[in-house]
Design an enzyme around this catalytic site. Structure first.
Site, mmCIF file in Angstrom:
data_model
loop_
_atom_site.group_PDB
_atom_site.id
_atom_site.type_symbol
_atom_site.label_atom_id
_atom_site.label_comp_id
_atom_site.label_asym_id
_atom_site.label_seq_id
_atom_site.Cartn_x
_atom_site.Cartn_y
_atom_site.Cartn_z
ATOM 1 N N CYS A 149 -23.165 0.123 -25.274
ATOM 2 C CA CYS A 149 -25.301 -0.154 -25.077
ATOM 3 C C CYS A 149 -25.229 0.544 -23.741
ATOM 4 C CB CYS A 149 -24.319 -1.721 -25.137
ATOM 5 S SG CYS A 149 -24.219 -2.202 -26.819
ATOM 6 N N CYS A 168 -24.530 -6.229 -24.076
ATOM 7 C CA CYS A 168 -23.001 -5.571 -24.086
ATOM 8 C C CYS A 168 -22.561 -7.176 -24.065
ATOM 9 C CB CYS A 168 -22.728 -4.512 -23.704
ATOM 10 S SG CYS A 168 -21.712 -3.524 -24.738
ATOM 11 N N CYS A 190 -21.058 0.785 -30.681
ATOM 12 C CA CYS A 190 -21.095 0.474 -29.635
ATOM 13 C C CYS A 190 -19.362 0.609 -29.207
ATOM 14 C CB CYS A 190 -21.892 -1.025 -28.708
ATOM 15 S SG CYS A 190 -20.991 -1.685 -27.139
#
Lengths: 289, 256, 230
Positions: A262, A268, A237
């Site tokens: 994400c 996230c 990510c």
């Protein structure tokens, strides 16, 4: 608030839906017909999931809605507000704080607990539909466990693409009995379906409810020489640096720059809050988000 | 020697109309029986009753299962009967599109029956499919093409491959050469004769084409208005017909 | 090997006013292994009819035809088919085959039917085709396009491929040249020598005299003056 019955639907309807849910839990993966109601939103916007949520919520529940992993899309915000208004339940964006989570096309990255319920919005509940258009015939195939056709679909995938190209709504077999459509979740999420929480699936237009009780066996169909793989973009990510989460590819500009982030916004954000930073990310600030 | 199929007193009515009435015969392993008659004679009704697509009002269709037991397929449970029709039985339709999945590749069509009985190895399924395409004279290059891209004769051969891949013991055929060009028919008949001999198949072929039964069938059953009017050795029935209707049928064939 | 008792045959023409035509009555015939019996009589006397009844191609009205212990008149189709496959060969005047099948396979088929190895059967077929002077370049073609004489010889090769204990020969030497006629007569003599019981129709009197042990004039079994169905 007092203008609506709790959670919009009348009590008789909720009882009817609860009976369908209980039957679904008793026969994991079996599609239970139910009398789907008109909801104040179009089909395709989660009418099935909303009805299941309405029949599941109690005044003490905390409700979360995600759409492709995100809490902040129109669909997620609307449904969340719908239940804030009609049921007055607490809402949250934190997966771990929610007791009922309605989802469209994702399973949260954080593992669910036994006291949580995941409600899926389902567009087409019949996994055999695209190969056998007759509902009469597909029901018969389910009742007689004639699932060869499911593998024909996977065979066609391999013949055409050299691998099983089905990447979402990947068919599963439940407890060695019913073949089930997991709704259009990415196949990355398939292994997560063997979980502690209860999973309920609602298809409003098609008037079907099905369910998975906790710790139910859910096996993704495959071939011996082409085994199932829960794939994701081979990347971390760019915002939180996670390597274990399902990623969305975001195009940044006309020059072809892109980033992977994400798909689960709560996951996230909580990682960034904990101090993780991805390749293109900035350290977390309270005001951001 | 016990028969493979024992048909006793089969009757099927559509309201007051007779579909077929009081049909009896035994079929032995390796025998090919033709059923001829004009449209509406009940030959297709009978075939559909035998193959389990229609439920007869009376009678039994007893089939010798792999364990040697004779079982009535009319009263057996539907899962059992459907299992039979995926394994020991095959049905070749007149129109290939009734017997094929037109939106699935040739390989997928042949492989379906294998997957239906539990085959789960892609490589093996595909190899088997290619082998069967070869046996029905369809080249390996066409394995990923859909039947919609095939000629009528090829579709019919594909349907045969799809049906025979699981090694059935009894094949039902409904006008298998109907609607095909004469030259294509000849090729198909030759293919069927070869497969019948090599695999020791038993078959029941419904057709109105006397030339087809002369070449394919050992025995003949002539039907008219839902009744069997004559049975016997194929060449005997055709060359020395006893019943008035059979004489009419035989004498009506154009000589080439 | 072949034993016929009190055999009768009628044709009923349902579509011509139900006319009943008796064509044979009280026919008797016994053929021992290694023996060849010729059927004689004028055209229409019922020679072919009798032969076809022995083969099960025509249905008898009464009597019995026992071939190798099997009564053709009473038997089930599959029993007659088994008899034809293993015991009783028939060389008719006309070749009837599936189009497109190569000549060598047409000739080999009776051997394959009794379970012979594919290569062994083809080898025997090639040997017979060579003996009957069918040019080798034709062996891989379908006989449907051959001349009448060639088709007749293919038919004979097919009929002699398997060593049947009993054989029916309908004009085997008709329309053959001297060389091929000689070959066919040799084949018949060889079949007799290995013990085959043979019933034949020969217009060729010299041939008949050479291979046949008896003659039966079937007109003695023909009732009255009939319209003579062949």
């Amino acid at each position: 608030m007092s203008d609506y019955n709790f959670a919009y639907l009348d009590e008789q309807t909720k009882r009817m839906i609860r009976r369908a849910i209980l039957k679904g839990l008793a026969i994991p993966g079996y599609q239970v017909p139910f009398a789907s109601r008109e909801m104040p939103m179009p089909y395709g916007w989660g009418t099935g999931g909303v009805q299941v949520s309405a029949a599941t919520l109690t005044p003490d529940d905390t409700f979360k809605v995600i759409d492709q992993g995100a809490d902040d899309t129109t669909n997620a915000v609307s449904i969340r507000k719908f239940f804030e208004k009609t049921a007055g339940v607490a809402t949250t964006e934190e997966a771990s704080a929610a007791s009922v989570i309605q989802t469209r096309h994702r399973i949260p990255e954080d593992e669910l607990r036994e006291d949580q319920i995941l409600v899926y919005q389902v567009p087409i509940p019949e996994p055999l539909r695209f190969l056998e258009p007759s509902e009469v015939e597909t029901r018969k195939m389910h009742s007689l466990e004639e699932y060869g056709l499911m593998h024909v679909k996977l065979y066609e995938d391999i013949a055409k693409h050299g691998a099983i190209a089905t990447s979402y709504a990947y068919p599963v077999k439940v407890e060695g009995r019913y073949v089930m459509d997991p709704s259009p979740i990415p196949k990355f999420d398939n292994p997560k379906m063997e979980m502690a929480g209860i999973q309920l699936f609602g298809a409003g237009r098609e008037q079907r409810i099905y369910a998975l009780p906790p710790y139910c066996q859910v096996v993704s169909l495959d071939f011996e020489d082409f085994p199932f793989e829960a794939s994701k973009a081979d990347h971390a990510c760019d915002m939180c640096g996670a390597t274990d989460s399902y990623l969305d590819e975001v195009i940044m500009d006309d020059a072809g720059n892109r980033m992977f982030v994400c798909s689960d916004t709560d996951y996230c954000a909580s990682r960034r809050k904990a101090g993780h930073v991805g390749a293109q990310g900035t350290p977390f600030e309270e005001t951001a988000a | 020697m016990t028969p493979l199929l024992k048909v006793e007193n089969i009757s099927k009515f559509y309201g007051n109309r007779i579909g077929c009435e009081n049909v009896n015969f035994d079929l032995y392993s390796g025998e090919v029986m033709g059923i001829v008659g004009e449209s509406g004679s009940g030959k297709s009704t009978l075939l559909n009753c035998l193959a389990g697509f229609l439920t007869p009002e009376t009678g039994e269709v007893r089939f010798e299962m792999r364990d040697g037991e004779m079982r009535d397929t009319v009263t057996m449970s539907e899962p059992e009967r459907r299992m039979l029709s995926r394994t020991d039985w095959a049905f070749v339709h007149q129109h290939a599109r009734d017997g094929l999945r037109m939106n699935v590749s040739a390989g997928g069509n042949v492989g379906e029956r294998l997957m239906a009985v539990g085959a789960r190895h892609y490589g093996n399924i595909r190899a088997e499919a290619v082998d069967w395409l070869g046996r029905v004279e369809i080249s390996e290059e066409r394995v990923d093409d859909r039947p919609t891209q095939f000629s009528g004769g090829m579709q019919q051969r594909l349907q045969i491959a799809r049906n025979l891949v699981t090694g059935p013991r009894l094949v039902f055929m409904d006008e298998p050469t109907g609607g095909l060009d004469v030259s294509v028919q000849a090729r198909l008949l030759d293919l069927l004769r070869g497969l019948v001999r090599e695999m020791g198949l038993s078959a029941i072929i419904v057709t109105h084409d006397l030339a087809v039964v002369r070449l394919l069938a050992d025995r003949l059953m002539v039907m008219k208005d839902g009744h069997v009017v004559e049975t016997g050795l194929t060449d005997q029935v055709l060359d020395d017909p006893q019943h008035a209707y059979t004489q009419l049928l035989v004498s009506s064939v154009l000589q080439v | 090997m072949i034993e016929i008792r009190n055999l009768s045959k009628t044709f009923t023409l349902h579509n011509q006013g139900g006319a009943v035509i008796p064509v044979m009555h009280g026919a008797e015939l016994v053929v021992a292994p290694g023996e060849c019996v010729a059927l004689t009589g004028a055209s229409g006397a019922g020679k072919s009819t009798l032969m076809r009844m022995i083969y099960g191609n025509y249905l008898a009205a009464g009597g019995s035809i026992v071939v190798d212990g099997v009564d053709v008149v009473q038997s089930e189709p599959r029993e007659i088919l088994a008899l034809r496959r293993d015991v009783l060969g028939y060389v008719s005047q006309f070749l009837r085959v599936v189009p497109r099948v190569p000549t060598v396979d047409v000739v080999a088929e009776p051997l394959l039917a009794v379970g012979a190895e594919s290569e062994a059967a083809r080898a025997k077929a090639r040997e017979l085709l060579a003996r009957l002077n069918i040019p080798e370049r034709l062996w891989s073609l379908s006989p449907t396009s051959f001349s009448g004489g060639e088709q007749q010889r293919v038919n004979i090769a097919r009929g002699f491929a398997h060593d049947y204990p009993a054989m029916l020969l309908d004009e085997p030497t008709a329309s053959l040249d001297a060389t091929n006629r000689e070959t066919v007569l040799n084949l018949i003599e060889e079949a007799k020598a290995r013990g085959a019981a043979i019933v034949g129709i020969f217009h060729d009197e010299a041939a008949r005299a050479r291979v046949c042990d008896h003659e039966i004039d079937v007109s003695i079994y023909t009732p009255g003056l009939t319209a003579g169905a062949a």
